[in-house]
Write a protein that holds these residues in place. Structure first.
Motif, PDB file in Angstrom:
ATOM      1  N   LEU A  47       0.833  -1.212   0.000  1.00 22.52           N
ATOM      2  CA  LEU A  47       0.000   0.000   0.000  1.00 22.52           C
ATOM      3  C   LEU A  47       0.864   1.256   0.000  1.00 22.52           C
ATOM      4  N   ASP A  48       1.946   1.229   0.765  1.00 17.69           N
ATOM      5  CA  ASP A  48       2.869   2.365   0.787  1.00 17.69           C
ATOM      6  C   ASP A  48       3.528   2.553  -0.577  1.00 17.69           C
ATOM      7  N   GLU A  49       3.926   1.460  -1.189  1.00 17.07           N
ATOM      8  CA  GLU A  49       4.584   1.548  -2.501  1.00 17.07           C
ATOM      9  C   GLU A  49       3.634   2.106  -3.547  1.00 17.07           C
ATOM     10  N   LEU A  50       2.405   1.599  -3.586  1.00 16.55           N
ATOM     11  CA  LEU A  50       1.455   2.098  -4.574  1.00 16.55           C
ATOM     12  C   LEU A  50       1.040   3.533  -4.259  1.00 16.55           C
ATOM     13  N   GLY A  51       1.066   3.893  -2.972  1.00 13.13           N
ATOM     14  CA  GLY A  51       0.746   5.265  -2.579  1.00 13.13           C
ATOM     15  C   GLY A  51       1.714   6.298  -3.130  1.00 13.13           C
ATOM     16  N   GLN A  52       2.912   5.847  -3.490  1.00 16.00           N
ATOM     17  CA  GLN A  52       3.890   6.755  -4.087  1.00 16.00           C
ATOM     18  C   GLN A  52       3.574   7.058  -5.550  1.00 16.00           C
ATOM     19  N   VAL A  53       2.701   6.261  -6.149  1.00 14.07           N
ATOM     20  CA  VAL A  53       2.296   6.481  -7.540  1.00 14.07           C
ATOM     21  C   VAL A  53       1.137   7.467  -7.517  1.00 14.07           C
ATOM     22  N   SER A  54       1.454   8.736  -7.623  1.00 15.92           N
ATOM     23  CA  SER A  54       0.454   9.765  -7.345  1.00 15.92           C
ATOM     24  C   SER A  54       0.838  11.076  -8.017  1.00 15.92           C
ATOM     25  N   ASP A  55      -0.169  11.867  -8.324  1.00  8.08           N
ATOM     26  CA  ASP A  55       0.054  13.217  -8.853  1.00  8.08           C
ATOM     27  C   ASP A  55      -0.045  14.277  -7.768  1.00  8.08           C
ATOM     28  N   ALA A  56      -0.247  13.858  -6.525  1.00  8.99           N
ATOM     29  CA  ALA A  56      -0.335  14.819  -5.421  1.00  8.99           C
ATOM     30  C   ALA A  56       1.055  15.250  -4.974  1.00  8.99           C
ATOM     31  N   HIS A  57       1.193  16.512  -4.654  1.00 13.71           N
ATOM     32  CA  HIS A  57       2.466  17.039  -4.155  1.00 13.71           C
ATOM     33  C   HIS A  57       2.447  17.225  -2.637  1.00 13.71           C
ATOM     34  N   THR A  58       1.279  16.997  -2.027  1.00 17.51           N
ATOM     35  CA  THR A  58       1.156  17.086  -0.574  1.00 17.51           C
ATOM     36  C   THR A  58       1.675  15.799   0.054  1.00 17.51           C
ATOM     37  N   PRO A  59       2.578  15.880   1.019  1.00 17.58           N
ATOM     38  CA  PRO A  59       3.129  14.660   1.635  1.00 17.58           C
ATOM     39  C   PRO A  59       2.030  13.749   2.176  1.00 17.58           C
ATOM     40  N   GLY A  60       2.113  12.469   1.827  1.00 22.56           N
ATOM     41  CA  GLY A  60       1.151  11.486   2.313  1.00 22.56           C
ATOM     42  C   GLY A  60      -0.134  11.408   1.534  1.00 22.56           C
ATOM     43  N   ALA A  61      -0.404  12.377   0.667  1.00 18.90           N
ATOM     44  CA  ALA A  61      -1.657  12.399  -0.085  1.00 18.90           C
ATOM     45  C   ALA A  61      -1.515  11.637  -1.398  1.00 18.90           C
ATOM     46  N   VAL A  62      -2.643  11.139  -1.884  1.00 16.79           N
ATOM     47  CA  VAL A  62      -2.683  10.420  -3.157  1.00 16.79           C
ATOM     48  C   VAL A  62      -3.705  11.077  -4.072  1.00 16.79           C
ATOM     49  N   THR A  63      -3.282  11.376  -5.302  1.00 13.26           N
ATOM     50  CA  THR A  63      -4.182  11.804  -6.374  1.00 13.26           C
ATOM     51  C   THR A  63      -3.903  10.909  -7.565  1.00 13.26           C
TER      52      THR A  63
END
Length: 462
Positions: A47-63
């Motif tokens: 879950l942490d690894e996939l959470g890094q695949v994101s367009d969000a620039h806010t730490p910890g957030a996922v877009t």
């Protein structure tokens, strides 16, 4: 069958004995000596690894919006995990992704689990993704235990459960159920005026026409025996009550409507109060009427929300001349929900007449609620108890792909606690211990459903 009965030497024979108790089937063999054990820490790492695949620039957030580059990379990650688990991977033309663990009876309807990996802007790592990666983890746990499925077991990632890019929820599961129509898809545009078909094609899916895409995604009859979705609760009940597992018996569905009031507007100083037909005040009255309509039912399962309220020209020195409200009404009782919608619309008409403003409305969607398949719910409940986990019968008040999968096959959901009931936020969280309990419950549920309905003799003839 002639001759003496042979002994089933497979380690999954314990499932057969369980089914004798749970469903009244005739089994004669001893219980299994193995153990279905999941690794909650491994799933948390995924879950942490996939959470890094994101367009969000806010730490910890996922877009992660559907068919964007981040969504494509997420699909690649999920595909890799399916392959690692020894599953055969395929995708349909709308982008639904499937991993299949072949059962002994390859022609039988399969058992399906899964959820989504797209994420609304600035959300968390767990919503939906727990059901996709957790499904793969459940297959790994069953394989490690030595279990061999009778019916094939599939794990899937649905396309676009979230409405963030195109304004329509659950497009993948709607298409599978045959309730997504060409004209609906043709009208979908994102903020850049990209069509749904263009976006799907750019991501490696799609077809020459919308019809071809939808026809390919629609599920044929008797493809699936049952569907089970693992999900965080997205509410505080399990955590507050100290309960491990929620066995979902019904899924509420929203009716969403858009209401506009048009007034005259004017200068905030020059236009005297008795000359005004203020659109914002009409909207405010309707917001309160929406709350009253939901409360008047006296039912805990009836909820109504004014989630959007915009006024124009949105200036401090101008009397509002337009108000836009988007209203969400949910219930597990369809007729009761629709009565609330009717009361809201009646109130809107009355308010418009009293305040001398014009009113118009449109229904955004009005999907029916779903009742879960009782034998699937029973399998979830008995599995949790046999694993030593506390379990509670629940209603899902959030929208899920399970709502549309219930049109295809008997369906249920498994809820696990999430911290403080928080979801759709960067601080969304479920502990490794709760992840483990959810995956183990899912694994045992799928194992039961996989052998459900087979006699010992029929099993040996496969």
């Amino acid at each position: 069958m002639d001759g003496p009965k042979r002994t089933i030497a497979k380690p999954w024979r314990w499932i057969l004995a369980l089914l004798a108790t749970c469903w009244g089937a005739t089994w004669t063999h001893a219980t299994w000596q193995g153990h279905v054990g999941a690794d909650g820490s491994e799933l948390a790492r995924w879950l942490d690894e996939l959470g890094q695949v994101s367009d969000a620039h806010t730490p910890g957030a996922v877009t992660r919006l559907v068919f964007t580059p981040s969504d494509v990379r997420a699909r690649e990650y999920v595909t890799g995990k399916m392959v690692e688990a020894g599953m055969k991977v395929r995708a349909d033309k709308i982008g639904n992704l499937f991993g299949r663990w072949e059962g002994r009876d390859k022609k039988a309807p399969s058992i399906l689990t899964g959820s989504h990996c797209d994420a609304i802007p600035l959300s968390g790592r767990f919503d939906g993704v727990v059901g996709v990666l957790g499904g793969i983890a459940a297959v790994k746990a069953l394989k490690k235990s030595g279990f061999q499925p009778q019916r094939s077991i599939e794990v899937m990632m649905f396309t676009s459960e979230e409405p963030s890019r195109f304004g329509l929820s659950c497009s993948g599961s709607r298409a599978m159920a045959g309730v997504l129509h060409e004209d609906t898809v043709a009208a979908l545009r994102d903020e850049n005026d990209t069509t749904y078909l263009e976006a799907a094609s750019a991501a490696g899916y799609g077809a020459k026409t919308i019809k071809q895409m939808l026809d390919d995604a629609r599920v044929k009859e008797n493809t699936y025996e049952a569907f089970v979705e693992l999900h965080i609760e997205q509410g505080p009940i399990l955590e507050q009550q100290g309960i491990n597992i929620g066995a979902v018996r019904a899924i509420a569905a929203p009716a969403a409507l858009r209401v506009r009031f048009h007034g005259g507007g004017g200068h905030a100083g020059a236009l005297l109060m008795h000359y005004r037909n203020d659109a914002a005040l009409a909207g405010a009255e309707l917001a309160l009427a929406t709350e009253r309509a939901a409360l008047r039912t006296g039912a805990e399962d009836t909820v109504a929300t004014v989630g959007v309220f915009r006024i124009q020209p949105d200036a401090v020195n101008s009397v509002p001349r337009e108000a836009l409200l988007e209203i969400d009404v949910r219930d597990i009782d369809g007729p009761r929900r629709d009565e609330v919608v009717a009361e809201i619309l009646s109130a809107a008409e009355s308010i418009a007449a009293t305040r001398k403003v014009k009113m118009e409305y449109e229904m955004i969607n009005q999907d029916p609620p779903a009742t879960c398949g009782q034998h699937v719910v029973d399998a979830v409940t008995s599995s949790a108890k046999e694993l030593g986990y506390s379990v509670k019968s629940m209603v899902s008040r959030a929208y899920h792909d399970s709502l549309f999968m219930a049109k295809i096959a008997p369906t249920a959901m498994i809820f696990i606690p999430c911290r403080d009931g928080v979801s759709h936020r960067p601080d969304e969280f479920a502990s490794p211990e709760d992840l483990k309990r959810g995956v183990e419950t899912l694994a045992l549920t799928m194992a039961k459903l996989s052998v459900h309905g087979y006699t010992e003799e029929a099993k040996e003839e496969l």
